[in-house]
Design an enzyme around this catalytic site. Structure first.
Site: not given
Ligand code: IPM
Ligand code: MN
Length: 358
Positions: A137, A188, A220, A244, A248
Site C-alpha cells: 500500500y 506467508k 492461504d 484486507d 472480506d
Molecule cells: C478496505 C478497502 C481499501 C483497502 C481500499 C478501498 C483501498 O478495501 O478498507 O478494506 O484495501 O484497504
Molecule cells: Mn478491503
C-alpha cells in the site's frame, strides 16, 4: 460532562445515508449515557472533487488532526480511476494520521446470517488486527516498457521493524485482554520471505506475554480454516494486504459486508471508524442500504472514546434485533435505511427503561 468532537465524512454513494443513521444512534447514545457530541460535517468525496478539484484540503486536514475521532461512510465513485479517491481520502487519513491499527472484529450475531453449516455465535468471535500503514500500500507502482509485450510491473511490499513491532504489540495487548488469550500470526513466510521479520518480532514480543497462547498460519491456510473451523481463531495479527483480504472473508461469515465495521486507530490520537463495505453507487439515495455496519462503526468509535457502556448497549441492541429476526435480513432493500436506524434508536432507549445492561 465530556464532549467528544467528531468529524462526520459521509463520502460517496450510500456513504452519506448510512452515516446519517450512524449519527442518529450516536446522538441517541449521547442522550442516554450523558455525554456531549460536537459534530463537524465534511463534504469530501467524488462530488466535492468534481466541483472543486480538491480531495481533502490541508486546512481541513489540520482541523481533523485536532478532533477526537472521525466517522467515515464510504469512498469510491465510478467517475474516477480506480483507487484515486480511495488513496486520496481513505489512504491519506490512514497514512498521514499514522493510523497503524486496522481493527476489524468478525462476530456472528445470529446463526441464520452465517453461510457456514452448523456455526453458531459461539463459533465465530474473531478480531483481526490488520497493519494499516505499510506493505504494498505504501509503495509506488513501477511500470517498464508499458504497453509493450515486454512490460514489467512491480510494487514492493515493505515492512519496517518499528511498524511490525507496534502492530504486533498492540495485538498481544488485545489478545491478553480477551477471555481466550490466543493470538495467531497470519503471514506467508514460506513464499514471501520478507515475512520472516513478522515471525521474529512475533516471537520476541511474545516473550513478554507468556499468558497468551501463540499460533501461526499461512494466509492461504488461514482462509481454509476460517471457513472450516473459525472457532480455532481468537485474535489474528497480519500484514496490511492479507488483513484486507481475510476481513472480506470474515465479513461474509458474519452475514455480509452490510454488517462489518472497522476502526483505523492510533491509540491516544484521532482515529477513523468506518463500515468495511464500499460506496455501492447503484443503491445511492434510495434509502435501501443497510446501515448496520455504519451503526456498529459508531459503536466502535464510542468504545475507543471511553464510552464503553454506550458502545456495549448499541452492539447488544443490534445483536438482539438480528437474532430475533426483527431485522430479518442484511440485504439491501429488505428494510429502509432510516427505518433500521429508527428501530435501533428506539430499542436503545427501551433497553435502558427495563434495566437491561446496567
Ligand atoms: C478496505 C478497502 C481499501 C483497502 C481500499 C478501498 C483501498 O478495501 O478498507 O478494506 O484495501 O484497504
Ligand atoms: Mn478491503
Amino acid at each position: 460532562m465530556t464532549t467528544h468532537r467528531i468529524g462526520v465524512l459521509g463520502g460517496d454513494g450510500i456513504g452519506p445515508e448510512v452515516t446519517a443513521e450512524g449519527v442518529k444512534i450516536l446522538r441517541r447514545a449521547a442522550e442516554l449515557f450523558g455525554f456531549g457530541l460536537d459534530l463537524v460535517d465534511y463534504p469530501f468525496g467524488a462530488d466535492h472533487c468534481v466541483k472543486t478539484k480538491e480531495l481533502i484540503p490541508d486546512s481541513a486536514f489540520s482541523e481533523i488532526r485536532q478532533l477526537d475521532a472521525v466517522l467515515l461512510g464510504a469512498i469510491g465513485d465510478p467517475r474516477f480511476e480506480t483507487g484515486f479517491l480511495e488513496f486520496g481520502i481513505v489512504g491519506r487519513l490512514r497514512f498521514d494520521l499514522d493510523l497503524y491499527v486496522n481493527l476489524r472484529p468478525i462476530k456472528l450475531y445470529a446463526e441464520h446470517l452465517c453461510p457456514l453449516k452448523g456455526k453458531k455465535p459461539e463459533h465465530l468471535d474473531i478480531v483481526v488486527v490488520r497493519e494499516n500503514t505499510e506493505d504494498a500500500y505504501r509503495s509506488k507502482p513501477r511500470f517498464e516498457n508499458k504497453g509493450t509485450p515486454d512490460e514489467v510491473a512491480a510494487q514492493e511490499m515493505i515492512y519496517t521493524r518499528k511498524g511490525t513491532e507496534r502492530i504486533i504489540r498492540y495485538a498481544y495487548e488485545l489478545a491478553a485482554a480477551r477471555p481466550r488469550k490466543k493470538l495467531t500470526l497470519v503471514d506467508k513466510a514460506n513464499a514471501v520471505r520478507a515475512h520472516d521479520l513478522y515471525r521474529r518480532v512475533f516471537d520476541e514480543v511474545g516473550r513478554e506475554y507468556p499468558q497468551v497462547q501463540k499460533d501461526n498460519a499461512f494466509v492461504d491456510a488461514c482462509c481454509m480454516w476460517m471457513v472450516r473451523n473459525p472457532e480455532g481463531f481468537d485474535t489474528i495479527v497480519t500484514t496490511n494486504m492479507f488483513g484486507d483480504i481475510i476481513t472480506d472473508l470474515g465479513a461474509v461469515l458474519q452475514g455480509g459486508l452490510g454488517i462489518a465495521a472497522g476502526g483505523n486507530i492510533h491509540p491516544g490520537q484521532v482515529s477513523v471508524f468506518e463500515p468495511i463495505h464500499g460506496s455501492a453507487p447503484k443503491y445511492k439515495g434510495q434509502n435501501k442500504a443497510n446501515p448496520i455496519a455504519a451503526i456498529l462503526a459508531g459503536a466502535m468509535m464510542l468504545d475507543h472514546l471511553g464510552e464503553r457502556d454506550a458502545a456495549a448497549r448499541i452492539e447488544q441492541v443490534v445483536s438482539d434485533l438480528l437474532a430475533s429476526g426483527r431485522i430479518p435480513s442484511l440485504q439491501a432493500g429488505a428494510m429502509r435505511t432510516s427505518e433500521i436506524g429508527d428501530l435501533v434508536a428506539r430499542e436503545a432507549a427501551a433497553a435502558r427503561s427495563v434495566g437491561a445492561n446496567p
